[in-house]
Write a protein that holds these residues in place. Structure first.
Motif, mmCIF file in Angstrom:
data_model
loop_
_atom_site.group_PDB
_atom_site.id
_atom_site.type_symbol
_atom_site.label_atom_id
_atom_site.label_comp_id
_atom_site.label_asym_id
_atom_site.label_seq_id
_atom_site.Cartn_x
_atom_site.Cartn_y
_atom_site.Cartn_z
ATOM 1 N N GLU A 37 0.838 -1.205 0.000
ATOM 2 C CA GLU A 37 0.000 0.000 0.000
ATOM 3 C C GLU A 37 0.872 1.254 0.000
ATOM 4 O O GLU A 37 0.580 2.214 -0.706
ATOM 5 C CB GLU A 37 -0.928 0.001 1.207
ATOM 6 C CG GLU A 37 -1.870 1.185 1.210
ATOM 7 C CD GLU A 37 -2.871 1.134 2.340
ATOM 8 O OE1 GLU A 37 -3.036 2.188 3.001
ATOM 9 O OE2 GLU A 37 -3.483 0.080 2.576
ATOM 10 N N LYS A 41 0.792 4.121 -2.776
ATOM 11 C CA LYS A 41 0.574 5.542 -2.459
ATOM 12 C C LYS A 41 1.673 6.402 -3.061
ATOM 13 O O LYS A 41 1.406 7.491 -3.568
ATOM 14 C CB LYS A 41 0.521 5.752 -0.941
ATOM 15 C CG LYS A 41 -0.751 5.260 -0.306
ATOM 16 C CD LYS A 41 -0.695 5.456 1.199
ATOM 17 C CE LYS A 41 -1.964 4.999 1.864
ATOM 18 N NZ LYS A 41 -1.914 5.137 3.336
ATOM 19 N N ASP A 48 -5.892 11.222 -5.927
ATOM 20 C CA ASP A 48 -6.634 11.031 -4.689
ATOM 21 C C ASP A 48 -6.508 9.574 -4.246
ATOM 22 O O ASP A 48 -7.369 8.743 -4.525
ATOM 23 C CB ASP A 48 -8.103 11.418 -4.896
ATOM 24 C CG ASP A 48 -8.900 11.365 -3.610
ATOM 25 O OD1 ASP A 48 -8.328 11.035 -2.543
ATOM 26 O OD2 ASP A 48 -10.105 11.634 -3.661
ATOM 27 N N THR A 50 -6.701 8.129 -1.349
ATOM 28 C CA THR A 50 -7.738 7.645 -0.433
ATOM 29 C C THR A 50 -8.941 7.150 -1.211
ATOM 30 O O THR A 50 -9.470 6.068 -0.946
ATOM 31 C CB THR A 50 -8.156 8.759 0.550
ATOM 32 O OG1 THR A 50 -6.997 9.194 1.264
ATOM 33 C CG2 THR A 50 -9.200 8.260 1.527
ATOM 34 N N SER A 51 -9.359 7.910 -2.196
ATOM 35 C CA SER A 51 -10.492 7.514 -3.031
ATOM 36 C C SER A 51 -10.180 6.246 -3.816
ATOM 37 O O SER A 51 -11.030 5.359 -3.958
ATOM 38 C CB SER A 51 -10.858 8.656 -3.982
ATOM 39 O OG SER A 51 -11.892 8.263 -4.849
ATOM 40 N N LEU A 53 -8.044 3.856 -2.976
ATOM 41 C CA LEU A 53 -8.017 2.723 -2.054
ATOM 42 C C LEU A 53 -9.430 2.319 -1.636
ATOM 43 O O LEU A 53 -9.723 1.133 -1.481
ATOM 44 C CB LEU A 53 -7.149 3.036 -0.836
ATOM 45 C CG LEU A 53 -5.655 3.170 -1.111
ATOM 46 C CD1 LEU A 53 -4.916 3.631 0.132
ATOM 47 C CD2 LEU A 53 -5.072 1.860 -1.640
ATOM 48 N N GLU A 54 -10.318 3.294 -1.465
ATOM 49 C CA GLU A 54 -11.711 2.980 -1.152
ATOM 50 C C GLU A 54 -12.369 2.223 -2.302
ATOM 51 O O GLU A 54 -13.154 1.306 -2.082
ATOM 52 C CB GLU A 54 -12.500 4.254 -0.846
ATOM 53 C CG GLU A 54 -12.166 4.858 0.498
ATOM 54 C CD GLU A 54 -12.848 6.200 0.733
ATOM 55 O OE1 GLU A 54 -13.609 6.663 -0.148
ATOM 56 O OE2 GLU A 54 -12.609 6.784 1.794
ATOM 57 N N GLU A 57 -11.304 -1.468 -2.209
ATOM 58 C CA GLU A 57 -11.375 -2.142 -0.914
ATOM 59 C C GLU A 57 -12.118 -3.477 -1.007
ATOM 60 O O GLU A 57 -11.743 -4.450 -0.365
ATOM 61 C CB GLU A 57 -12.037 -1.248 0.140
ATOM 62 C CG GLU A 57 -12.100 -1.871 1.531
ATOM 63 C CD GLU A 57 -10.743 -2.249 2.122
ATOM 64 O OE1 GLU A 57 -10.711 -3.146 2.992
ATOM 65 O OE2 GLU A 57 -9.708 -1.677 1.737
#
Length: 113
Positions: A37, A41, A48, A50-51, A53-54, A57
């Motif tokens: 991860e 990153k 983005d 975070t977006s 990775l969401e 998921e």
């Protein structure tokens, strides 16, 4: 084998012997996934993350739950990140746009179920 034994055999639920699967060191897997991860990153630091990775998921959950799946070139910890890197290729093969996918309520309802 007579017919009754055959029918009983076919109708019996299959239970995979637990001792056939290797013991998995959960701490080691967590560390390895964290490392992957972090690399991801760094690779996508201008986006983005975070977006991203969401959005992958659900793949990560599947890979954590089924690490011994015997698929072709299956590397469970790397699979979600590899999928994201290849997603543009997959999207081009679809008969609709990404926006159309998110507006297709039948599919979205199925995914949420």
């Amino acid at each position: 084998m007579d017919d009754n034994l055959f029918i009983e055999y076919i109708n019996s639920p299959y239970e995979e012997p637990q001792d056939m699967l290797p013991k998995i060191d959960e701490t080691m897997l967590t560390d390895m996934e964290s490392s992957l991860e972090t690399d991801f990153k760094n690779e996508y630091q201008h986006e983005d993350v975070t977006s991203i990775l969401e959005s992958i998921e659900y793949i990560r959950i599947y890979c954590r739950n089924f690490p011994c799946f015997n698929g072709f070139d299956y590397q469970p910890l790397q699979a979600p990140f590899a999928y994201y890197r290849s997603r543009e290729i997959y999207l081009k093969e679809l008969p609709f746009t990404e926006d159309g996918f998110y507006k297709f309520t039948y599919i979205q309802d199925a995914i949420k179920s």
